[in-house]
Design a protein around this motif. Structure first.
Motif, PDB file in Angstrom:
ATOM      1  N   PHE A  50       0.792  -1.222   0.000  1.00  0.00           N
ATOM      2  CA  PHE A  50       0.000   0.000   0.000  1.00  0.00           C
ATOM      3  C   PHE A  50       0.827   1.276   0.000  1.00  0.00           C
ATOM      4  CE2 PHE A  50      -2.894  -3.245   1.576  1.00  0.00           C
ATOM      5  CZ  PHE A  50      -3.900  -3.102   0.647  1.00  0.00           C
ATOM      6  N   SER A  51       2.142   1.159  -0.049  1.00  0.00           N
ATOM      7  CA  SER A  51       2.987   2.338  -0.212  1.00  0.00           C
ATOM      8  C   SER A  51       3.632   2.253  -1.586  1.00  0.00           C
ATOM      9  CB  SER A  51       4.055   2.400   0.882  1.00  0.00           C
ATOM     10  OG  SER A  51       5.012   1.381   0.682  1.00  0.00           O
ATOM     11  N   ASP A  52       4.398   3.234  -1.929  1.00  0.00           N
ATOM     12  CA  ASP A  52       5.031   3.255  -3.243  1.00  0.00           C
ATOM     13  C   ASP A  52       6.520   3.484  -3.043  1.00  0.00           C
ATOM     14  OD1 ASP A  52       4.439   5.089  -6.337  1.00  0.00           O
ATOM     15  OD2 ASP A  52       5.015   3.021  -5.963  1.00  0.00           O
ATOM     16  N   SER A  53       7.309   2.471  -3.343  1.00  0.00           N
ATOM     17  CA  SER A  53       8.745   2.591  -3.140  1.00  0.00           C
ATOM     18  C   SER A  53       9.489   2.007  -4.327  1.00  0.00           C
ATOM     19  CB  SER A  53       9.154   1.866  -1.854  1.00  0.00           C
ATOM     20  OG  SER A  53       8.843   0.490  -1.959  1.00  0.00           O
ATOM     21  N   ALA A  54      10.746   2.395  -4.437  1.00  0.00           N
ATOM     22  CA  ALA A  54      11.607   1.893  -5.503  1.00  0.00           C
ATOM     23  C   ALA A  54      12.689   1.017  -4.901  1.00  0.00           C
ATOM     24  CB  ALA A  54      12.241   3.055  -6.254  1.00  0.00           C
ATOM     25  N   LYS A  55      13.248   0.122  -5.697  1.00  0.00           N
ATOM     26  CA  LYS A  55      14.297  -0.753  -5.198  1.00  0.00           C
ATOM     27  C   LYS A  55      15.578   0.031  -4.952  1.00  0.00           C
ATOM     28  CE  LYS A  55      16.767  -5.006  -5.905  1.00  0.00           C
ATOM     29  NZ  LYS A  55      16.931  -6.227  -6.672  1.00  0.00           N
ATOM     30  N   LYS A  56      16.013   0.800  -5.944  1.00  0.00           N
ATOM     31  CA  LYS A  56      17.221   1.629  -5.826  1.00  0.00           C
ATOM     32  C   LYS A  56      16.867   3.029  -6.316  1.00  0.00           C
ATOM     33  CE  LYS A  56      20.353  -2.191  -6.826  1.00  0.00           C
ATOM     34  NZ  LYS A  56      21.295  -2.725  -7.817  1.00  0.00           N
ATOM     35  N   ALA A  57      16.610   3.910  -5.383  1.00  0.00           N
ATOM     36  CA  ALA A  57      16.082   5.231  -5.728  1.00  0.00           C
ATOM     37  C   ALA A  57      16.989   6.029  -6.663  1.00  0.00           C
ATOM     38  CB  ALA A  57      15.809   6.026  -4.460  1.00  0.00           C
ATOM     39  N   GLY A  58      18.284   5.937  -6.549  1.00  0.00           N
ATOM     40  CA  GLY A  58      19.170   6.764  -7.355  1.00  0.00           C
ATOM     41  C   GLY A  58      19.739   6.081  -8.583  1.00  0.00           C
ATOM     42  N   SER A  59      19.279   4.920  -8.911  1.00  0.00           N
ATOM     43  CA  SER A  59      19.838   4.149 -10.021  1.00  0.00           C
ATOM     44  C   SER A  59      19.513   4.785 -11.368  1.00  0.00           C
ATOM     45  CB  SER A  59      19.291   2.722  -9.986  1.00  0.00           C
ATOM     46  OG  SER A  59      19.775   1.991 -11.078  1.00  0.00           O
ATOM     47  N   THR A  60      20.485   4.750 -12.278  1.00  0.00           N
ATOM     48  CA  THR A  60      20.267   5.245 -13.637  1.00  0.00           C
ATOM     49  C   THR A  60      20.278   4.108 -14.652  1.00  0.00           C
ATOM     50  OG1 THR A  60      22.633   5.663 -13.874  1.00  0.00           O
ATOM     51  CG2 THR A  60      21.252   7.508 -13.137  1.00  0.00           C
ATOM     52  N   ASP A  61      20.338   2.868 -14.178  1.00  0.00           N
ATOM     53  CA  ASP A  61      20.323   1.702 -15.064  1.00  0.00           C
ATOM     54  C   ASP A  61      18.920   1.464 -15.600  1.00  0.00           C
ATOM     55  OD1 ASP A  61      22.980   1.309 -14.428  1.00  0.00           O
ATOM     56  OD2 ASP A  61      22.548  -0.156 -12.859  1.00  0.00           O
ATOM     57  N   TYR A  62      18.848   0.981 -16.820  1.00  0.00           N
ATOM     58  CA  TYR A  62      17.588   0.576 -17.422  1.00  0.00           C
ATOM     59  C   TYR A  62      17.749  -0.813 -17.984  1.00  0.00           C
ATOM     60  CZ  TYR A  62      15.228   5.056 -17.087  1.00  0.00           C
ATOM     61  OH  TYR A  62      14.614   6.176 -16.607  1.00  0.00           O
ATOM     62  N   LYS A  63      16.742  -1.617 -17.812  1.00  0.00           N
ATOM     63  CA  LYS A  63      16.729  -2.957 -18.390  1.00  0.00           C
ATOM     64  C   LYS A  63      15.475  -3.084 -19.240  1.00  0.00           C
ATOM     65  CE  LYS A  63      19.427  -5.074 -14.798  1.00  0.00           C
ATOM     66  NZ  LYS A  63      19.560  -6.122 -13.815  1.00  0.00           N
ATOM     67  N   VAL A  64      15.613  -3.797 -20.344  1.00  0.00           N
ATOM     68  CA  VAL A  64      14.483  -4.000 -21.235  1.00  0.00           C
ATOM     69  C   VAL A  64      13.800  -5.311 -20.849  1.00  0.00           C
ATOM     70  CG1 VAL A  64      13.766  -4.356 -23.624  1.00  0.00           C
ATOM     71  CG2 VAL A  64      15.564  -2.712 -23.099  1.00  0.00           C
ATOM     72  N   LEU A  80      10.229  -9.180 -13.669  1.00  0.00           N
ATOM     73  CA  LEU A  80      10.723  -7.938 -13.067  1.00  0.00           C
ATOM     74  C   LEU A  80      11.645  -8.225 -11.883  1.00  0.00           C
ATOM     75  CD1 LEU A  80       7.404  -5.897 -13.191  1.00  0.00           C
ATOM     76  CD2 LEU A  80       9.470  -5.430 -14.523  1.00  0.00           C
ATOM     77  N   TYR A  81      11.287  -9.223 -11.094  1.00  0.00           N
ATOM     78  CA  TYR A  81      12.101  -9.591  -9.930  1.00  0.00           C
ATOM     79  C   TYR A  81      13.435 -10.202 -10.376  1.00  0.00           C
ATOM     80  CZ  TYR A  81      13.589 -11.859  -5.644  1.00  0.00           C
ATOM     81  OH  TYR A  81      14.326 -12.271  -4.554  1.00  0.00           O
ATOM     82  N   ASP A  82      13.380 -11.114 -11.341  1.00  0.00           N
ATOM     83  CA  ASP A  82      14.601 -11.762 -11.832  1.00  0.00           C
ATOM     84  C   ASP A  82      15.550 -10.759 -12.482  1.00  0.00           C
ATOM     85  OD1 ASP A  82      13.666 -14.188 -10.903  1.00  0.00           O
ATOM     86  OD2 ASP A  82      12.961 -14.881 -12.873  1.00  0.00           O
ATOM     87  N   ALA A  83      15.007  -9.702 -13.069  1.00  0.00           N
ATOM     88  CA  ALA A  83      15.837  -8.669 -13.691  1.00  0.00           C
ATOM     89  C   ALA A  83      16.409  -7.703 -12.655  1.00  0.00           C
ATOM     90  CB  ALA A  83      15.030  -7.903 -14.730  1.00  0.00           C
ATOM     91  N   GLY A  84      15.972  -7.823 -11.404  1.00  0.00           N
ATOM     92  CA  GLY A  84      16.491  -6.957 -10.342  1.00  0.00           C
ATOM     93  C   GLY A  84      15.849  -5.582 -10.329  1.00  0.00           C
ATOM     94  N   LEU A  85      14.630  -5.488 -10.829  1.00  0.00           N
ATOM     95  CA  LEU A  85      13.958  -4.199 -10.916  1.00  0.00           C
ATOM     96  C   LEU A  85      13.030  -3.921  -9.737  1.00  0.00           C
ATOM     97  CD1 LEU A  85      13.160  -4.357 -14.721  1.00  0.00           C
ATOM     98  CD2 LEU A  85      14.935  -3.007 -13.602  1.00  0.00           C
ATOM     99  N   ILE A  86      12.595  -4.970  -9.060  1.00  0.00           N
ATOM    100  CA  ILE A  86      11.710  -4.816  -7.896  1.00  0.00           C
ATOM    101  C   ILE A  86      12.245  -5.657  -6.744  1.00  0.00           C
ATOM    102  CG2 ILE A  86       9.621  -4.244  -9.188  1.00  0.00           C
ATOM    103  CD1 ILE A  86       8.764  -7.170  -8.981  1.00  0.00           C
ATOM    104  N   GLU A  87      11.839  -5.285  -5.520  1.00  0.00           N
ATOM    105  CA  GLU A  87      12.302  -5.995  -4.335  1.00  0.00           C
ATOM    106  C   GLU A  87      11.576  -7.309  -4.124  1.00  0.00           C
ATOM    107  OE1 GLU A  87      12.836  -3.833  -0.662  1.00  0.00           O
ATOM    108  OE2 GLU A  87      12.859  -1.971  -1.805  1.00  0.00           O
TER     109      GLU A  87
END
Length: 181
Positions: A50-64, A80-87
């Motif tokens: 119910f909150s909104d958070s990011a895994k790495k707030a300052g990251s500039t990496d992008y994955k397709v 998304l999890y396997d790509a390391g984009l979400i916790e």
């Protein structure tokens, strides 16, 4: 000699009683620790849903990430999890279910960063603006109920605005015709 046997019996009985109570205390402490850990995990999970958070707030990496038409919300969450984009893939699955976005996921290739919040990712993969918590919805224009309503709630509880009347009148059997007379 009889007093020695009686004393050793009393001592043995006291030791057994002490051992029994020690084991009971140990079991109670373990149960208490499990309860605390369970409630802590449940709170953390609920908070993340119910909150909104990011895994790495300052990251500039992008994955397709490529989403196909036969991907389910759980398979998208796993990607998304396997790509390391979400916790947590379970938090993403819950957010998709709670926000009724599971059926709105669109196939395609998406550039996603770990600095994106769950709601931003959901907005990208569904092509919508994901408003899942009341804080975000109430800060927009005071129409939190409209932003949080599911499609079913909107059809049952709200009258269509002038801009919505141009849409397809699929389910007008719930008394809307009597309002138009």
């Amino acid at each position: 000699m009889a007093t020695k046997k009686n004393n050793s019996y009393k001592t043995e009985l006291r030791l057994k009683t002490a051992l029994f109570y020690s084991v009971m205390i140990l079991v109670d402490v373990l149960i208490l620790l499990l309860l605390v850990k369970g409630f802590s995990s449940a709170y953390k999970f609920s908070y993340n849903v119910f909150s909104d958070s990011a895994k790495k707030a300052g990251s500039t990496d992008y994955k397709v990430i490529t989403i196909t038409t036969d991907d389910t919300s759980s398979s998208v969450s796993k990607k998304l999890y396997d790509a390391g984009l979400i916790e947590s893939k379970y938090v993403m699955q819950a957010k998709l279910k709670v926000g009724s976005f599971s059926n709105k996921i669109k196939a395609g290739k998406y550039g996603i960063s770990p600095s994106m919040t769950y709601n931003e990712i959901i907005g990208i993969i569904t092509g919508t603006t994901a408003k899942l918590n009341a804080k975000d919805a109430s800060s927009t224009s005071g129409t939190a109920r409209e932003n949080l309503a599911t499609a079913t709630d909107a059809k049952k509880n709200e009258k269509p605005s002038e801009s919505e009347t141009t849409e397809e009148p699929e389910n007008n059997d719930d008394g809307e015709e009597s309002d138009e007379e």
